[in-house]
Design a protein around this motif. Structure first.
Motif, PDB file in Angstrom:
ATOM      1  N   LEU A   1       0.403  13.828   9.231  1.00 23.10           N
ATOM      2  CA  LEU A   1      -0.640  12.721   9.157  1.00 23.10           C
ATOM      3  C   LEU A   1      -0.163  11.638   8.241  1.00 23.10           C
ATOM      4  O   LEU A   1      -0.033  11.836   7.052  1.00 23.10           O
ATOM      5  CB  LEU A   1      -1.799  13.502   8.740  1.00 23.10           C
ATOM      6  N   ILE A   2      -0.191  10.281   8.639  1.00 26.85           N
ATOM      7  CA  ILE A   2      -0.038   9.284   7.654  1.00 26.85           C
ATOM      8  C   ILE A   2      -1.416   8.649   7.425  1.00 26.85           C
ATOM      9  O   ILE A   2      -1.860   7.936   8.552  1.00 26.85           O
ATOM     10  CB  ILE A   2       1.126   8.306   8.108  1.00 26.85           C
ATOM     11  N   ASP A   3      -1.679   8.219   6.460  1.00 30.39           N
ATOM     12  CA  ASP A   3      -3.258   7.795   6.151  1.00 30.39           C
ATOM     13  C   ASP A   3      -2.672   6.265   5.546  1.00 30.39           C
ATOM     14  O   ASP A   3      -2.541   6.132   4.436  1.00 30.39           O
ATOM     15  CB  ASP A   3      -4.011   8.352   5.226  1.00 30.39           C
ATOM     16  N   ALA A   4      -2.865   5.211   6.407  1.00 32.62           N
ATOM     17  CA  ALA A   4      -2.451   3.892   5.539  1.00 32.62           C
ATOM     18  C   ALA A   4      -3.748   3.182   5.493  1.00 32.62           C
ATOM     19  O   ALA A   4      -3.864   1.914   5.338  1.00 32.62           O
ATOM     20  CB  ALA A   4      -1.743   3.305   6.734  1.00 32.62           C
ATOM     21  N   GLY A   5      -4.991   3.782   5.248  1.00 33.41           N
ATOM     22  CA  GLY A   5      -6.247   3.210   4.924  1.00 33.41           C
ATOM     23  C   GLY A   5      -7.055   2.885   6.445  1.00 33.41           C
ATOM     24  O   GLY A   5      -7.652   3.720   6.771  1.00 33.41           O
ATOM     25  N   ASP A   6      -6.878   1.709   6.933  1.00 34.84           N
ATOM     26  CA  ASP A   6      -7.495   1.194   8.110  1.00 34.84           C
ATOM     27  C   ASP A   6      -6.853   1.739   9.329  1.00 34.84           C
ATOM     28  O   ASP A   6      -7.246   1.504  10.348  1.00 34.84           O
ATOM     29  CB  ASP A   6      -7.342  -0.284   8.118  1.00 34.84           C
TER      30      ASP A   6
ATOM     31  N   ARG B   1       0.795  -1.278  -0.036  1.00 35.59           N
ATOM     32  CA  ARG B   1       0.000  -0.053  -0.132  1.00 35.59           C
ATOM     33  C   ARG B   1       0.894   1.316  -0.333  1.00 35.59           C
ATOM     34  O   ARG B   1       1.742   1.301   0.631  1.00 35.59           O
ATOM     35  CB  ARG B   1      -0.747  -0.156   1.122  1.00 35.59           C
ATOM     36  N   ASN B   2       0.386   2.194  -0.846  1.00 31.50           N
ATOM     37  CA  ASN B   2       1.034   3.543  -0.611  1.00 31.50           C
ATOM     38  C   ASN B   2       0.223   4.513   0.580  1.00 31.50           C
ATOM     39  O   ASN B   2      -0.825   4.852   0.312  1.00 31.50           O
ATOM     40  CB  ASN B   2       0.989   4.495  -1.868  1.00 31.50           C
ATOM     41  N   ALA B   3       1.026   4.865   1.628  1.00 30.90           N
ATOM     42  CA  ALA B   3       0.446   5.379   2.457  1.00 30.90           C
ATOM     43  C   ALA B   3       0.534   6.907   2.168  1.00 30.90           C
ATOM     44  O   ALA B   3       1.599   7.430   1.629  1.00 30.90           O
ATOM     45  CB  ALA B   3       1.006   5.247   3.995  1.00 30.90           C
ATOM     46  N   ARG B   4      -0.693   7.586   2.308  1.00 26.14           N
ATOM     47  CA  ARG B   4      -0.608   8.919   2.186  1.00 26.14           C
ATOM     48  C   ARG B   4      -0.108   9.900   3.296  1.00 26.14           C
ATOM     49  O   ARG B   4      -0.445   9.695   4.387  1.00 26.14           O
ATOM     50  CB  ARG B   4      -1.656   9.621   1.812  1.00 26.14           C
ATOM     51  N   ILE B   5       0.819  11.031   2.973  1.00 28.01           N
ATOM     52  CA  ILE B   5       1.491  11.830   3.961  1.00 28.01           C
ATOM     53  C   ILE B   5       1.115  13.064   3.836  1.00 28.01           C
ATOM     54  O   ILE B   5       1.317  13.781   2.879  1.00 28.01           O
ATOM     55  CB  ILE B   5       3.119  11.501   3.827  1.00 28.01           C
ATOM     56  N   GLU B   6       0.747  13.630   4.864  1.00 28.45           N
ATOM     57  CA  GLU B   6       0.383  15.235   4.876  1.00 28.45           C
ATOM     58  C   GLU B   6       1.317  16.078   6.136  1.00 28.45           C
ATOM     59  O   GLU B   6       1.592  15.302   7.148  1.00 28.45           O
ATOM     60  CB  GLU B   6      -1.084  15.555   5.174  1.00 28.45           C
TER      61      GLU B   6
END
Length: 129
Positions: free
Chosen positions: A93-98, A79-84
């Motif tokens: 913020l790291i959005d890894a989905g779950d 998965r590609n985690a989104r980073i803001e």
């Protein structure tokens, strides 16, 4: 109308969420994150099953933890985690989905106080109880 998932798919999903959560916690521990807590969101919010909040001693450490975590998630899960927030790295913020991860410098964390907003004020910090 959505089709119900077979029980084994639900169990597989729960296992993958648990594995992702364990990966996040291990990565933060390896990188010496401070005051790491997990807020369970399953059944309370549709955004994720877990929210993890941790602190780093400096913006540099926060940025490093975020980059390493995203890399480990990619390597382990594909998965590609989104980073803001990486350029400043006061709050990343790291959005890894779950699993959603908030990494803060201590002063910024105390200012926003996400734990209080989510009703986890009296929770012991992981590793201190």
């Amino acid at each position: 109308m959505p089709r119900p998932q077979p029980a084994n798919d639900t169990a597989h999903d729960a296992e993958s969420v648990a594995a992702l959560h364990a990966l996040v916690m291990q990565s933060l521990d390896d990188d010496q994150a401070q005051e790491t807590i997990t807020i369970p969101l399953e059944g309370k919010s549709s955004i994720a099953d877990h929210m993890v909040i941790a602190s780093g001693r400096s913006s540099r450490q926060v940025a490093s933890m975020a980059q390493k975590l995203a890399q480990r998630i990619k390597e382990q899960t594909g998965r590609n985690a989104r980073i803001e927030g990486l350029p400043v790295a006061d709050w990343v913020l790291i959005d890894a989905g779950d699993v959603i991860v908030h990494l803060f410098r201590p002063e910024v964390r105390s200012f926003y106080n996400l734990e209080r907003m989510w009703g986890f004020v009296d929770m012991p910090v992981a590793g201190t109880a």
